[in-house]
Design a protein around this motif. Sequence first.
Motif, short mmCIF file in Angstrom:
data_model
loop_
_atom_site.label_atom_id
_atom_site.label_comp_id
_atom_site.label_asym_id
_atom_site.label_seq_id
_atom_site.Cartn_x
_atom_site.Cartn_y
_atom_site.Cartn_z
N GLY A 99 0.88 -1.11 -0.04
CA GLY A 99 0.09 -0.06 -0.07
C GLY A 99 0.81 1.29 -0.03
N GLY A 100 0.36 2.48 0.38
CA GLY A 100 0.97 3.71 0.45
C GLY A 100 1.95 3.75 1.15
N THR A 125 -3.26 -1.74 -2.62
CA THR A 125 -4.58 -1.25 -1.76
C THR A 125 -5.18 -0.46 -2.88
N LEU A 126 -6.30 -0.06 -2.66
CA LEU A 126 -7.02 0.77 -3.72
C LEU A 126 -6.52 2.38 -3.51
N LEU A 127 -6.21 2.72 -2.16
CA LEU A 127 -5.34 4.08 -2.05
C LEU A 127 -4.36 4.23 -2.61
N ASP A 131 -3.51 6.78 -6.04
CA ASP A 131 -2.91 7.96 -5.25
C ASP A 131 -1.41 7.60 -5.12
N GLU A 172 -10.47 -0.42 4.26
CA GLU A 172 -9.33 -0.08 3.40
C GLU A 172 -9.89 0.30 1.99
N SER A 175 -11.21 3.86 2.60
CA SER A 175 -10.05 4.81 2.66
C SER A 175 -9.57 4.93 1.03
N GLY A 176 -9.41 4.09 0.25
CA GLY A 176 -8.93 4.35 -1.10
C GLY A 176 -10.24 5.27 -1.75
N GLU A 179 -9.98 9.21 -2.11
CA GLU A 179 -9.07 9.76 -3.13
C GLU A 179 -9.93 9.78 -4.37
N ILE A 210 -11.58 3.12 -11.24
CA ILE A 210 -10.02 3.11 -11.05
C ILE A 210 -9.08 3.85 -12.10
N GLY A 260 -7.99 7.83 4.19
CA GLY A 260 -9.12 8.20 3.53
C GLY A 260 -10.00 8.80 4.65
#
Length: 355
Positions: A99-100, A125-127, A131, A172, A175-176, A179, A210, A260
């Motif tokens: 992830g980030g 992760t989606l975040l 991003d 999670e 959270s993504g 963004e 996405i 997020g």
Amino acid sequence: MQSIQANGYPIHFNEKAYEALNLHLKENKYSNLFILVDSNTNESCLPNLLPLLETDLNIEIIEFEAGESNKNIETCVQIWNVLTELGADRKTLIINLGGGVVTDLGGFVASTFKRGIDFINIPTTLLAMVDASVGGKNGVDLGNLKNQIGVINVPSLVLIDTQYLETLSQNEMRSGLAEMLKHGLIYDKNYWEQFLDLKAIDFADFDQLIYRSVEIKNEIVTQDPTEKNIRKSLNFGHTLGHAIESYFLENENKTTLLHGEAIAVGMILESYIALHKNLISKAEYHQIKASLKSIYETIIFEDNDIEPILDLLIHDKKNEYGTIQFALIEGIGKIKINQSVENELILNAFEDYKS
């Protein structure tokens, strides 16, 4: 999905990602390969990646403990030491799988080791997909202050495989999603409106959402790679959101917020500020507030929380000459950067959020 060309590197998606990765490994004469993971991605993502690598290179895995609290210079020192002990050189490649936290920290480690070695980001992760892994920002936190130490340096490739999203919790994913919502609010009203009824979204088409989010971020970053101008628009919701995230991270009486979750609060607060600076209408503000509050739980702020949060604003990286600078939406889908905001209006925003 068609690959996206970013500033100096391509972004590949799903099945094309591994074809591109293996071609890259074949064409570049790397001395060895390190894969950086955290304790979560080592268990849930690395077993998926390793069988797909077509290379004779010696592969070493470096793991660190998952969590924002480990995104610091001490973790970097440990990784630099491991790289040194295991014979990493200027022709070493690092793959950041995570992830980030992993992509931010791993990019910083690679950018500074022996004055810079190649790295590839594989966000899990989606975040990170929409991003953190895109745009070339790499860095670590300084104490509880987010991303205070870092560099802008692009990866060799970004590979987005949405199957990794199956490893995530709903929190999670939300959270993504923050963004993605931000990208709509600052750049594309039609994109924002696709999220107004989450129940109507066909998640079979989520890859396309996405893709559009990555496209928006890349279009902004390509215009302004070093954040002198329009790239500041990506900080909408982050001026207050980062301060809230930092405060909850350092305060042992608070439950740590996901990025997020804090940014969602920041977007509501900063939309209120935009309303009272006559940049958006009441209808737009109420739509933003209602939409975000329907997705994210309301965070409880005590009266004695607000002042220390405001004190953290002075450390925001957009500040110039001691003045706190906000990026505020000017109608949904547009942005106005370098906006100064008086404390009274910020306090009023918190009061409205609590109501």
